[in-house]
Design an enzyme around this catalytic site. Sequence first.
Site, PDB file in Angstrom:
ATOM      1  N   HIS A   1      34.482  41.771  46.758  1.00 49.27           N
ATOM      2  CA  HIS A   1      35.544  42.129  45.807  1.00 49.27           C
ATOM      3  C   HIS A   1      36.879  42.375  46.504  1.00 49.27           C
ATOM      4  O   HIS A   1      37.795  42.926  45.902  1.00 49.27           O
ATOM      5  CB  HIS A   1      35.163  43.394  45.042  1.00 49.27           C
ATOM      6  CG  HIS A   1      33.827  43.334  44.395  1.00 49.27           C
ATOM      7  ND1 HIS A   1      33.474  42.341  43.517  1.00 49.27           N
ATOM      8  CD2 HIS A   1      32.738  44.141  44.503  1.00 49.27           C
ATOM      9  CE1 HIS A   1      32.223  42.545  43.100  1.00 49.27           C
ATOM     10  NE2 HIS A   1      31.757  43.616  43.702  1.00 49.27           N
TER      11      HIS A   1
ATOM     12  N   HIS B   1      30.526  40.434  39.533  1.00 47.17           N
ATOM     13  CA  HIS B   1      29.406  40.135  40.431  1.00 47.17           C
ATOM     14  C   HIS B   1      28.857  38.730  40.209  1.00 47.17           C
ATOM     15  O   HIS B   1      27.691  38.455  40.498  1.00 47.17           O
ATOM     16  CB  HIS B   1      28.284  41.170  40.261  1.00 47.17           C
ATOM     17  CG  HIS B   1      28.653  42.521  40.762  1.00 47.17           C
ATOM     18  ND1 HIS B   1      29.189  43.491  39.948  1.00 47.17           N
ATOM     19  CD2 HIS B   1      28.603  43.057  42.005  1.00 47.17           C
ATOM     20  CE1 HIS B   1      29.432  44.580  40.658  1.00 47.17           C
ATOM     21  NE2 HIS B   1      29.091  44.340  41.910  1.00 47.17           N
TER      22      HIS B   1
END
Length: 329
Positions: A57, A215
């Site tokens: 991320h 995700h």
Amino acid sequence: MKKFINVPDSLLEDSLKGFAKAHADIVELNLQPHFIKRLQPAKPGKVVLISGGGSGHEPLHSGFVGLGMLDAVCPGQIFTSPTPDQMLAAAQAVDQGAGVLFIVKNYAGDVMNFEIAAEMFEAPNATVLVNDDVSLPKTHSIGRRGVAGTLIVEKMVGAAAEAGADLAACKALGDRVNEATASIGVALTSCTVPALGKPTFELGENEMEMGVGIHGERGRETVPLQSASEIVEQLAHAIDEELNPQPGQSVLLHVNGFGGTPLIELHLLYQLAAQHWEKRGLKIARSLVGNFTTSLDMAGASLTLTMLDEELIRLWDAPVNTAALRWGC
């Protein structure tokens, strides 16, 4: 799969070493267990902020360690929660005697492991749970996910902690910012997890995924590809339904890329989103555009809106010196 990589198993550690070396004036890397902390420790008596989660991320969370934001972060393997021993070691390394505030995105593994670490840490601590993703209903079985709004919580609470706010005040502020924030994202492609070697899901040339998380998981529905204006209207409508902002309200508008979307497109989305809310009488008082909470190489973006008051504007504007956010210093 084409990636700059040697072997998947060493990717995280090699990347962390590179990050720490590139920003050696700001951060320091601990290898066993993995955590990144501020190079210059916080002053004694300051509440320290710790966050973390699966890697992939970036720059969330490592890029937000430094003056005015986080004191330490715990990176897990790609899309995998860090372990309690990482969190405990980080807390013990940076604690300055005023308590530790854990800022946690609402994913089951993160929540469970941070709870274990908080129980093991024998000093005052509290937790802010970020759940700004309005693509899921409030009644969802595991609750709403924490996504790009996490950055905004970390920045504002980090400023308050730097100014001397105590643990209870930092916790209350974090909860308030979270409640004032709503996010929703859309993907044009999936992402490729190096260990998997192929996209986590497939989309046709004329399809997009509405309401994705960070995700690589599918969103709430697969829909036909639309124009940028139509996409922004859908995303903004979902945020309007959640926050119900009224004319005259000051807001922070954050357009976040998922890693594979160029800035020329993100700024187009910002222009369209700003027009949407300005037509409804809102004041775009602050803004942030770029790839900040990514999903590896996913092509896509999210909109985040935070309703502001004078205190939150002041906290957003406060000096920050991190790898990914830097102003006022």
